[in-house]
Design a protein around this motif. Structure first.
Motif, PDB file in Angstrom:
ATOM      1  N   ASP A   1      26.241  63.379  51.565  1.00 46.37           N
ATOM      2  CA  ASP A   1      27.178  63.148  50.419  1.00 46.37           C
ATOM      3  C   ASP A   1      27.275  61.546  50.108  1.00 46.37           C
ATOM      4  O   ASP A   1      27.632  61.043  49.188  1.00 46.37           O
ATOM      5  CB  ASP A   1      28.414  63.827  50.567  1.00 46.37           C
TER       6      ASP A   1
ATOM      7  N   ALA B   1      26.696  58.305  48.786  1.00 45.19           N
ATOM      8  CA  ALA B   1      25.832  57.792  47.617  1.00 45.19           C
ATOM      9  C   ALA B   1      26.644  57.277  46.727  1.00 45.19           C
ATOM     10  O   ALA B   1      28.026  57.147  46.979  1.00 45.19           O
ATOM     11  CB  ALA B   1      25.358  59.182  47.027  1.00 45.19           C
ATOM     12  N   THR B   2      26.306  56.691  45.734  1.00 44.29           N
ATOM     13  CA  THR B   2      27.070  56.225  44.627  1.00 44.29           C
ATOM     14  C   THR B   2      27.367  57.134  43.241  1.00 44.29           C
ATOM     15  O   THR B   2      26.159  57.726  42.972  1.00 44.29           O
ATOM     16  CB  THR B   2      26.664  54.892  44.226  1.00 44.29           C
ATOM     17  N   TYR B   3      28.300  57.659  43.022  1.00 44.63           N
ATOM     18  CA  TYR B   3      28.492  58.538  41.866  1.00 44.63           C
ATOM     19  C   TYR B   3      29.125  57.714  40.696  1.00 44.63           C
ATOM     20  O   TYR B   3      30.054  57.152  40.498  1.00 44.63           O
ATOM     21  CB  TYR B   3      29.871  59.421  42.444  1.00 44.63           C
TER      22      TYR B   3
ATOM     23  N   ILE C   1      30.760  70.485  45.839  1.00 43.80           N
ATOM     24  CA  ILE C   1      31.231  69.416  44.823  1.00 43.80           C
ATOM     25  C   ILE C   1      31.686  70.150  43.309  1.00 43.80           C
ATOM     26  O   ILE C   1      31.099  70.967  43.269  1.00 43.80           O
ATOM     27  CB  ILE C   1      29.944  68.433  44.501  1.00 43.80           C
TER      28      ILE C   1
ATOM     29  N   LEU D   1      24.504  65.687  38.233  1.00 44.34           N
ATOM     30  CA  LEU D   1      25.402  66.669  39.042  1.00 44.34           C
ATOM     31  C   LEU D   1      25.968  67.698  37.846  1.00 44.34           C
ATOM     32  O   LEU D   1      25.692  68.871  38.018  1.00 44.34           O
ATOM     33  CB  LEU D   1      26.540  66.228  39.573  1.00 44.34           C
TER      34      LEU D   1
ATOM     35  N   TRP E   1      28.174  63.377  35.162  1.00 45.42           N
ATOM     36  CA  TRP E   1      28.376  62.902  36.692  1.00 45.42           C
ATOM     37  C   TRP E   1      26.984  62.773  37.099  1.00 45.42           C
ATOM     38  O   TRP E   1      26.049  63.794  36.918  1.00 45.42           O
ATOM     39  CB  TRP E   1      29.120  63.578  37.483  1.00 45.42           C
ATOM     40  N   TYR E   2      26.640  61.695  37.817  1.00 46.80           N
ATOM     41  CA  TYR E   2      25.463  61.601  38.510  1.00 46.80           C
ATOM     42  C   TYR E   2      25.564  61.189  40.151  1.00 46.80           C
ATOM     43  O   TYR E   2      26.630  60.466  40.092  1.00 46.80           O
ATOM     44  CB  TYR E   2      24.374  60.375  37.759  1.00 46.80           C
ATOM     45  N   ARG E   3      24.787  61.680  40.604  1.00 47.91           N
ATOM     46  CA  ARG E   3      24.760  60.920  42.105  1.00 47.91           C
ATOM     47  C   ARG E   3      23.318  60.171  42.416  1.00 47.91           C
ATOM     48  O   ARG E   3      22.478  60.508  41.961  1.00 47.91           O
ATOM     49  CB  ARG E   3      24.841  62.181  43.177  1.00 47.91           C
ATOM     50  N   TRP E   4      23.815  58.838  42.903  1.00 45.11           N
ATOM     51  CA  TRP E   4      22.717  57.979  43.109  1.00 45.11           C
ATOM     52  C   TRP E   4      22.685  57.794  44.897  1.00 45.11           C
ATOM     53  O   TRP E   4      23.215  56.837  44.938  1.00 45.11           O
ATOM     54  CB  TRP E   4      22.975  57.000  42.233  1.00 45.11           C
ATOM     55  N   GLU E   5      21.721  58.159  45.271  1.00 46.71           N
ATOM     56  CA  GLU E   5      21.536  57.893  46.811  1.00 46.71           C
ATOM     57  C   GLU E   5      20.405  56.689  46.798  1.00 46.71           C
ATOM     58  O   GLU E   5      19.563  56.648  46.003  1.00 46.71           O
ATOM     59  CB  GLU E   5      20.821  59.013  47.626  1.00 46.71           C
TER      60      GLU E   5
END
Lengths: 115, 114
Positions: free
Chosen positions: A84, A86-88, A62, A47, A35-39
């Motif tokens: 929070d 962002a694109t997950y 999270i 993540l 899983w990645y978070r992309w702001e």
């Protein structure tokens, strides 16, 4: 190439509410799920990496779970905050563990937290 | 500070023109990757490299070339022969070529085809 589905595509949540979204993938030949978070205007940030059926990982508010037998992972955010937003992205990898098969990224869930 | 840098941030290309996207990392990682994101799509793998002087094609390698002469550097060239769409390019590195290890991403290059 794996067929990776993330749902919903986008999500608006009120600040303070909790939310969750899904990543579905073929369960055969599974090796790992990322899983990645992309702001916006930043680099994707890792993540979690999960490999075992039933894995649960947590980082602050999270958390994520993994079901490799049925081919899905849930990401939960408790008490959403504006940061929070962002694109997950989820990215399962199949194969024997080596990188030759690579990761396949889903299209992402775009999360917007409304104050 | 350790990390991955990509340059330029924005790049414009006319059809028929070769352009090169730079990717540098100082994390001492063995593996490096190039991904492309098209509008409304997930990241797709273009090329990856496990070690210096070795690289492999990913899912959408046609129209691109790479080199890995140094551990720290993995430049991507868009060659003139193919119609490559306007897209966002991300470079990533990983301590080794393994599915269970985290990939670290650069900030990206937006390539616009004129």
């Amino acid at each position: 190439i794996l067929n990776v589905e993330q749902s919903p595509q986008s999500l608006h949540v009120q600040e303070g509410d909790s939310t969750n979204f899904t990543c579905s993938f073929p369960s055969s030949n599974f090796y790992a799920l990322h899983w990645y978070r992309w702001e916006t205007a930043k680099s994707p940030e890792a993540l979690f990496v999960m490999t075992l059926n039933g894995d649960e990982k947590k980082k602050g508010r999270i958390s994520a779970t993994l079901n490799t037998k049925e081919g899905y992972s849930y990401l939960y955010i408790k008490g959403s905050q504006p940061e929070d937003s962002a694109t997950y992205l989820c990215a399962p990898g199949e194969g024997s563990g080596g990188g030759a098969d690579g990761l396949t990224f889903g299209k992402g869930t775009h999360l917007i937290i409304q104050p | 500070d350790g990390g991955i840098t990509q340059s330029p941030k924005y790049l414009f290309r006319k059809e028929g023109q070769n352009v090169t996207l730079s990717c540098e990392q100082n994390l001492n990682h063995d593996a490096m990757y190039w991904y492309r994101q098209d509008p409304g799509q997930g990241l797709r793998l273009i090329y990856y490299s496990q070690i210096v002087n070795d690289f492999q094609k990913g899912d959408i390698a046609e129209g691109y070339s790479v080199s890995r002469e140094k551990k720290e550097s993995f430049p991507l060239t868009v060659t003139s022969a193919q119609k490559i769409p306007t897209a966002f390019y991300l470079c990533a590195s990983c301590i080794r070529l393994a599915l269970g290890d985290t990939q670290y991403f650069g900030p990206g290059t937006r390539l616009t085809v004129l």
